[in-house]
Design a protein around this motif. Sequence first.
Motif, PDB file in Angstrom:
ATOM      1  N   VAL A 108     -29.262-125.395 -24.187  1.00  0.00           N
ATOM      2  CA  VAL A 108     -29.693-125.685 -22.807  1.00  0.00           C
ATOM      3  C   VAL A 108     -29.095-124.622 -21.893  1.00  0.00           C
ATOM      4  N   ARG A 109     -29.927-123.991 -21.080  1.00  0.00           N
ATOM      5  CA  ARG A 109     -29.501-122.764 -20.404  1.00  0.00           C
ATOM      6  C   ARG A 109     -29.338-122.872 -18.883  1.00  0.00           C
ATOM      7  N   ASN A 110     -29.661-124.030 -18.308  1.00  0.00           N
ATOM      8  CA  ASN A 110     -29.648-124.104 -16.840  1.00  0.00           C
ATOM      9  C   ASN A 110     -28.781-125.252 -16.341  1.00  0.00           C
ATOM     10  N   ILE A 111     -27.908-124.929 -15.380  1.00  0.00           N
ATOM     11  CA  ILE A 111     -27.040-125.984 -14.821  1.00  0.00           C
ATOM     12  C   ILE A 111     -26.913-125.819 -13.301  1.00  0.00           C
ATOM     13  N   VAL A 112     -27.030-126.943 -12.612  1.00  0.00           N
ATOM     14  CA  VAL A 112     -26.735-126.979 -11.176  1.00  0.00           C
ATOM     15  C   VAL A 112     -25.455-127.798 -11.045  1.00  0.00           C
ATOM     16  N   PHE A 113     -24.453-127.202 -10.420  1.00  0.00           N
ATOM     17  CA  PHE A 113     -23.128-127.824 -10.387  1.00  0.00           C
ATOM     18  C   PHE A 113     -22.770-128.301  -8.982  1.00  0.00           C
ATOM     19  N   SER A 114     -22.220-129.508  -8.963  1.00  0.00           N
ATOM     20  CA  SER A 114     -21.800-130.143  -7.732  1.00  0.00           C
ATOM     21  C   SER A 114     -20.395-129.674  -7.344  1.00  0.00           C
ATOM     22  N   SER A 115     -20.331-128.689  -6.451  1.00  0.00           N
ATOM     23  CA  SER A 115     -19.026-128.230  -5.977  1.00  0.00           C
ATOM     24  C   SER A 115     -18.773-128.809  -4.589  1.00  0.00           C
ATOM     25  N   THR A 116     -17.849-128.254  -3.878  1.00  0.00           N
ATOM     26  CA  THR A 116     -17.410-128.910  -2.633  1.00  0.00           C
ATOM     27  C   THR A 116     -16.863-127.911  -1.616  1.00  0.00           C
ATOM     28  N   ALA A 117     -16.973-128.290  -0.355  1.00  0.00           N
ATOM     29  CA  ALA A 117     -16.362-127.500   0.717  1.00  0.00           C
ATOM     30  C   ALA A 117     -14.842-127.515   0.606  1.00  0.00           C
ATOM     31  N   ALA A 118     -14.299-128.428  -0.206  1.00  0.00           N
ATOM     32  CA  ALA A 118     -12.840-128.483  -0.375  1.00  0.00           C
ATOM     33  C   ALA A 118     -12.310-127.199  -1.013  1.00  0.00           C
ATOM     34  N   VAL A 119     -13.174-126.369  -1.583  1.00  0.00           N
ATOM     35  CA  VAL A 119     -12.691-125.087  -2.129  1.00  0.00           C
ATOM     36  C   VAL A 119     -12.192-124.172  -1.006  1.00  0.00           C
ATOM     37  N   TYR A 120     -12.666-124.398   0.232  1.00  0.00           N
ATOM     38  CA  TYR A 120     -12.257-123.511   1.337  1.00  0.00           C
ATOM     39  C   TYR A 120     -10.912-123.898   1.937  1.00  0.00           C
ATOM     40  N   GLY A 121     -10.481-125.148   1.702  1.00  0.00           N
ATOM     41  CA  GLY A 121      -9.231-125.603   2.316  1.00  0.00           C
ATOM     42  C   GLY A 121      -9.327-125.523   3.824  1.00  0.00           C
ATOM     43  N   GLU A 122      -8.246-125.072   4.453  1.00  0.00           N
ATOM     44  CA  GLU A 122      -8.239-124.912   5.930  1.00  0.00           C
ATOM     45  C   GLU A 122      -8.825-123.533   6.223  1.00  0.00           C
ATOM     46  N   ALA A 123     -10.143-123.481   6.440  1.00  0.00           N
ATOM     47  CA  ALA A 123     -10.819-122.178   6.536  1.00  0.00           C
ATOM     48  C   ALA A 123     -10.426-121.447   7.819  1.00  0.00           C
ATOM     49  N   ASP A 124     -10.416-120.112   7.725  1.00  0.00           N
ATOM     50  CA  ASP A 124     -10.021-119.303   8.876  1.00  0.00           C
ATOM     51  C   ASP A 124     -11.159-119.124   9.866  1.00  0.00           C
ATOM     52  N   GLU A 125     -12.381-119.450   9.462  1.00  0.00           N
ATOM     53  CA  GLU A 125     -13.501-119.211  10.362  1.00  0.00           C
ATOM     54  C   GLU A 125     -14.474-120.378  10.363  1.00  0.00           C
ATOM     55  N   SER A 138      -6.008-128.943  -2.361  1.00  0.00           N
ATOM     56  CA  SER A 138      -5.791-130.148  -3.184  1.00  0.00           C
ATOM     57  C   SER A 138      -6.205-129.852  -4.617  1.00  0.00           C
ATOM     58  N   PRO A 139      -5.656-130.609  -5.572  1.00  0.00           N
ATOM     59  CA  PRO A 139      -6.102-130.456  -6.965  1.00  0.00           C
ATOM     60  C   PRO A 139      -7.608-130.693  -7.095  1.00  0.00           C
ATOM     61  N   TYR A 140      -8.161-131.587  -6.266  1.00  0.00           N
ATOM     62  CA  TYR A 140      -9.612-131.802  -6.316  1.00  0.00           C
ATOM     63  C   TYR A 140     -10.344-130.481  -6.056  1.00  0.00           C
ATOM     64  N   GLY A 141     -10.008-129.832  -4.928  1.00  0.00           N
ATOM     65  CA  GLY A 141     -10.651-128.550  -4.589  1.00  0.00           C
ATOM     66  C   GLY A 141     -10.350-127.475  -5.629  1.00  0.00           C
ATOM     67  N   GLU A 142      -9.108-127.462  -6.109  1.00  0.00           N
ATOM     68  CA  GLU A 142      -8.715-126.471  -7.133  1.00  0.00           C
ATOM     69  C   GLU A 142      -9.551-126.628  -8.393  1.00  0.00           C
ATOM     70  N   THR A 143      -9.750-127.882  -8.809  1.00  0.00           N
ATOM     71  CA  THR A 143     -10.484-128.072 -10.064  1.00  0.00           C
ATOM     72  C   THR A 143     -11.957-127.710  -9.886  1.00  0.00           C
TER      73      THR A 143
END
Length: 326
Positions: A108-125, A138-143
């Motif tokens: 199976v070659r196609n995946i759509v992954f549910s990520s999150t704005a938590a990867v940005y943390g406290e964004a500068d902009e 957070s570990p949630y955003g890190e993972t």
Amino acid sequence: MKVLVTGGAGYIGSHMIAELMENGHEPIAFDNLSTGNRKAVLCDGFYPGDIRNPVDLDRVFAENKIDAVIHFAASSLVGESMENPLKYYNNNVHGTASLLEAMGRHGVRNIVFSSTAAVYGEADEVPISEKTPVKPKSPYGETKLAIEKMIAWASGAMGINYISLRYFNACGAHKSGDIGEWRENETHLIPIILQNLLGLRKNFRVFGNDYDTPDGTCIRDYIHVMDLARAHTAAMMYLFEGGKSDIFNLGIGKGFSVLQIIEAAEKATGRKVNFTYEGRRAGDPAVLVASNEKARKILSWESVEDDPVEIIKDAWNFYTRHPGGY
Ligand code: UFG
């Protein structure tokens, strides 16, 4: 298209299944029901199973000719991840590695992954674009960030095509009121307000009114769950049409403060919200608003519902029809 929806009994996964069915696709739900609800799954195909268990995955892949995977199965509470980070690394990172391996075994070659704005943390902009530096708090955003990177590496090595979607604040419910946002231990703003209005929850506390925002409360980008679901379908079709693997933000591109959401909830329900102010909640950034330009341009996706009053009306419809949950 035959689509495996991991976490298909969860809040966003169950709406994804509804959206796929409405568009003539054939979704199959896969969920270990640790937080999901069996009754939220509207399609016939349901496989109870854990993404960390290759036997469970082999069964669903062997019994169905899957065209694409939409991957929601994860632990997803920021606060819980601070207290129990290893649960998040195990379920989210190890779980996705196991899923990718199974995709490899079954071609199976196609995946759509549910990520999150938590990867940005406290964004500068503000607004936050996909080029804004990622620095999860957070570990949630890190993972979730670790998974994005893992999928990208696996993509190169295994020929997997992917789209990672970084959601801002998912909310609302399917128009039917048959499915909606329901968790045993709720922490999210809109369901908490609605549970409070229904008398199911005693105290509603606003976390912090001393932020550097116009009314002192946190600002978020609230996106209707069906708009999110539509974006996944657009992302999946984009991959099938030969689009290249990529990462997109998903938000409406407008921010609303906690007090504005309270006002919207009062308009949507005709009831008065009672609350008290509390100190800030650990880890809450002051402002998170998406730039959704890239998704609009490349995936030709637009949010349909930008009005929090209408979004909350949909959520309220679900809550009044299911006051005790599913
Ligand atoms: N809030 C309150 N009182 C409550 C609950 C929430 O005041 O009882 C406030 C929060 O402090 C925050 C806002 O309402 O300012 C929204 O909080 P939510 O918990 O609903 O959502 P978050 O913005 O914390 O989290 C969302 C997603 C996460 C994602 C995160 C990205 O739910 O999955 O955005 O930072 F990781």
